[in-house]
Structure formats: structure tokens, C-alpha cells
Design a protein around this motif. Sequence first.
Motif, short mmCIF file in Angstrom:
data_model
loop_
_atom_site.label_atom_id
_atom_site.label_comp_id
_atom_site.label_asym_id
_atom_site.label_seq_id
_atom_site.Cartn_x
_atom_site.Cartn_y
_atom_site.Cartn_z
N VAL A 64 -5.93 42.01 -22.78
CA VAL A 64 -6.02 40.58 -22.46
C VAL A 64 -7.48 40.26 -22.11
CG1 VAL A 64 -5.16 38.71 -20.97
CG2 VAL A 64 -3.72 40.73 -21.38
N ILE A 65 -8.03 39.22 -22.73
CA ILE A 65 -9.37 38.75 -22.34
C ILE A 65 -9.18 37.45 -21.58
CG2 ILE A 65 -11.66 38.01 -23.12
CD1 ILE A 65 -11.34 39.73 -25.60
N CYS A 66 -9.59 37.45 -20.31
CA CYS A 66 -9.34 36.28 -19.45
C CYS A 66 -10.50 35.29 -19.51
CB CYS A 66 -9.17 36.73 -18.01
SG CYS A 66 -7.85 37.94 -17.78
N GLY A 67 -10.15 34.01 -19.63
CA GLY A 67 -11.14 32.94 -19.69
C GLY A 67 -11.65 32.53 -18.32
N GLY A 118 -13.34 38.69 -17.29
CA GLY A 118 -14.67 38.19 -17.60
C GLY A 118 -15.05 38.57 -19.02
N ARG A 119 -15.47 37.55 -19.78
CA ARG A 119 -15.90 37.77 -21.17
C ARG A 119 -17.38 37.46 -21.30
NH1 ARG A 119 -12.74 33.26 -22.71
NH2 ARG A 119 -11.67 34.41 -24.35
N PHE A 120 -17.89 37.66 -22.50
CA PHE A 120 -19.31 37.38 -22.76
C PHE A 120 -19.39 36.17 -23.69
CE2 PHE A 120 -18.65 42.01 -22.34
CZ PHE A 120 -19.11 42.10 -21.04
N HIS A 121 -20.45 35.40 -23.50
CA HIS A 121 -20.63 34.17 -24.29
C HIS A 121 -21.99 34.20 -24.98
CE1 HIS A 121 -18.07 33.24 -20.77
NE2 HIS A 121 -17.42 32.40 -21.56
N ASN A 150 -8.75 30.91 -22.63
CA ASN A 150 -10.02 30.24 -22.35
C ASN A 150 -9.76 28.91 -21.65
OD1 ASN A 150 -9.70 28.03 -24.43
ND2 ASN A 150 -9.76 29.79 -25.81
N ALA A 151 -10.80 28.43 -21.01
CA ALA A 151 -10.80 27.08 -20.44
C ALA A 151 -11.45 26.19 -21.49
CB ALA A 151 -11.63 27.07 -19.16
N THR A 256 -14.23 32.75 -27.37
CA THR A 256 -12.97 33.18 -27.99
C THR A 256 -13.05 33.54 -29.47
OG1 THR A 256 -11.79 31.83 -26.38
CG2 THR A 256 -10.51 32.56 -28.25
N VAL A 257 -13.68 32.67 -30.28
CA VAL A 257 -13.65 32.89 -31.73
C VAL A 257 -14.32 34.21 -32.14
CG1 VAL A 257 -14.32 31.92 -33.96
CG2 VAL A 257 -13.38 30.43 -32.19
#
Length: 317
Positions: A64-67, A118-121, A150-151, A256-257
Motif C-alpha cells: 500500500v502506498i499512502c497519500g 510516505g511517497r515521493f513526488h 492520494n489526496a 500516483t501515476v
Amino acid sequence: MWLYLRTAPALRRVWLRPTVFQATRGRGVKVYFSMAEARPSYEDIQKISDFLLSKTKHRPKIAVICGSGLGGLADVVEDQNAIDYTEIPNFPRSTVPGHKGRMVFGLLAGKTVVCMQGRFHPYEGYPLWKVALPVRVFKLMGIETLFVTNAAGALNSSFNVGDIMLMKDHISMPGLAGDNPLKGHNEDRFGPRFPAVSDAYNSELRQLARDIGKELGFESFMQEGVYVQVGGPSYETIAECKLLRMLGGDCVGMSTVPEVIAARHCGIRVFGMSLVTNMVVMDYDAKVTVNHEEVLETGKRRAQDMQKLVSKMIGQL
Ligand SMILES: O=P(O)(O)O[C@H]1O[C@H](CO)[C@@H](O)[C@H]1O
Ligand SMILES: Nc1nc2[nH]cnc2c(=O)[nH]1
């Protein structure tokens, strides 16, 4: 040509690309170099995966990747082993409020999972391949199903703040402009040069979400639609929002994408969900603007419902 630079905290390998060759009268040729960070090889990614598995007894098949503001799900993981991103060799760092920066292994609804809290942007300065790197690490760990949350801001005026949108498709503005996590050399051991993404969001998992949403009484705030990925970090102008809506977007966000494309490339099935944290501004007379505090606040209010939905789904896989 490789150059080795000592930077905190590690020795970094930098690829020096000869870019400009300039003939100089009587003195041969001048070569200029530009620097690009080397992508990790399959073997480098295997090492990150092995490192993580050496820190836990858990062997998840679900990730799971949390937003933004949605990392609470990882806190309810039982029998957990949490590894801070700063401890993981050659792994990026989280820099955004609302993204703790931990990899949490454990049990959710009786199933073994790993959650990225926590993800990376891209707007943090990471190239898209780096934003998507954790997904390749997941693949080599044995992950078969990826949940991404994601938010996002609603472009669709029939949506409301607090709605949950099941992602049925995406529009990648960076992708259309030529940037993609798969750009560059293709590693065939992950997947093909030209992967299809017309079926990126698994329809059976979406149906499961609809069924469980109904059981939980969430129907009044569950939507389905198209997520538009933009670069950020500035939010959209009014004209941009109108354009993205005309293109067919229902929600807009900055993430996300890349993870979804990398997951589909290596054969991981994907379920994606956006929490509508704000309505985008579409009116020149509006007195409101979007801000990240509002995004995190809405996340907090709806987090429990999102957690219930995700854990029930995982319980039924
Ligand atoms: O997509 P996530 O990480 O949930 O976060 C969303 O919220 C932040 C802006 O408020 C941006 O990072 C946007 O992408
Ligand atoms: N780009 C973008 N990202 C968001 N994340 C949460 N809300 C928004 C928004 O309105 N626009």
C-alpha cells in the motif's frame, strides 16, 4: 565515464555524459561533460529488496502506498516492523509534511502487507524513475497487488470534499509532455519496452471496492473517475483547472501515476483511490485558495473510512 562523488550519506556514482564536442583550431577537440545520476540496475534494486526483507520476518504479497495525510493506515498494521527510509541504502527521503517516510511491514485484516507511509513526488526534485523505484523494490520482494491512495482536488463539480474516488483511469500531463518513469533503457527483466496501460486500474478490485463500500454504507460519498497527474508544487490556475476538466479529468493531484505505470510494467495489479480534500478553484470571483493544511485536515477527517475500506478489501483478497 563514471565519476565517484563522496556526498552525505553515501558514495554516489554519477554518469558523466559527453555532451558537446567542439573543434578548436589546431588544438584537437574539447569535450564537455554534464552529470546525470545513474539509475540503479536490477541487481542494485535486488539489494534494496534483500535489505528490507532482512529486517522483517514478514513476506508480503500486498503493498500500500499512502497519500498525503493518509498514512494512518500504516499505524494500525499489527505485529509491525517499521523501517525508516533514512535507514534504507540508496533509497530516497520523504520531504513533504504528511508523509512520515517509513516502510511498515505487518498484518492488516489478517493479511501480510507492506505500507509506504510516505511517497515521493517529482516536485521534491526526484526524477520519475526514482519516484517509482519503491514499486520495483516491491516487485523483487514478491508483491502482486498494489494499493495506491492520494489526496486530490476535485475538478468534477458534482463531487464533494470528503468523497472517495475510485480511480478508473488517469491522464499524465508529464507523460504527455514526454516524461515517464520508464523513459531510458528498458530493463526487460521488469517488463516490455512498450507496456499497455489502458487496463491500468484493475476492474475486479474496483468492483470489490464498490461492493464493500455499499456494505459499509459509503455509497453517498463514493465516486469513480479519472485522475490527472500534474507536476506541482504550485496548485493549478483557474484556466488550467478548466482545461483539465475539459480533457476529462475528475480529480487532480501531483502523484500516483509514476508508481502505477511502473507497477503495470512489471505485472503488479493496481487499485487506486483518491480522497477529495478540496474543490479546485474554477471561479475568478472566488475568495478561497487551495492549501496543504486543508488537504491534511480533510485527510484526517476521512482517514478512518478510507482505512476501513482498504483493510476490508485486503481481508478479502
Ligand atoms: O498525492 P499525494 O501524495 O496524496 O499528495 C497531494 O497533496 C499534495 C498537495 O497538497 C501533493 O503532494 C498532492 O499530490
Ligand atoms: N494538483 C493538486 N494537488 C492536490 N492535492 C490535493 N489537492 C490538490 C489540488 O487541488 N491540486
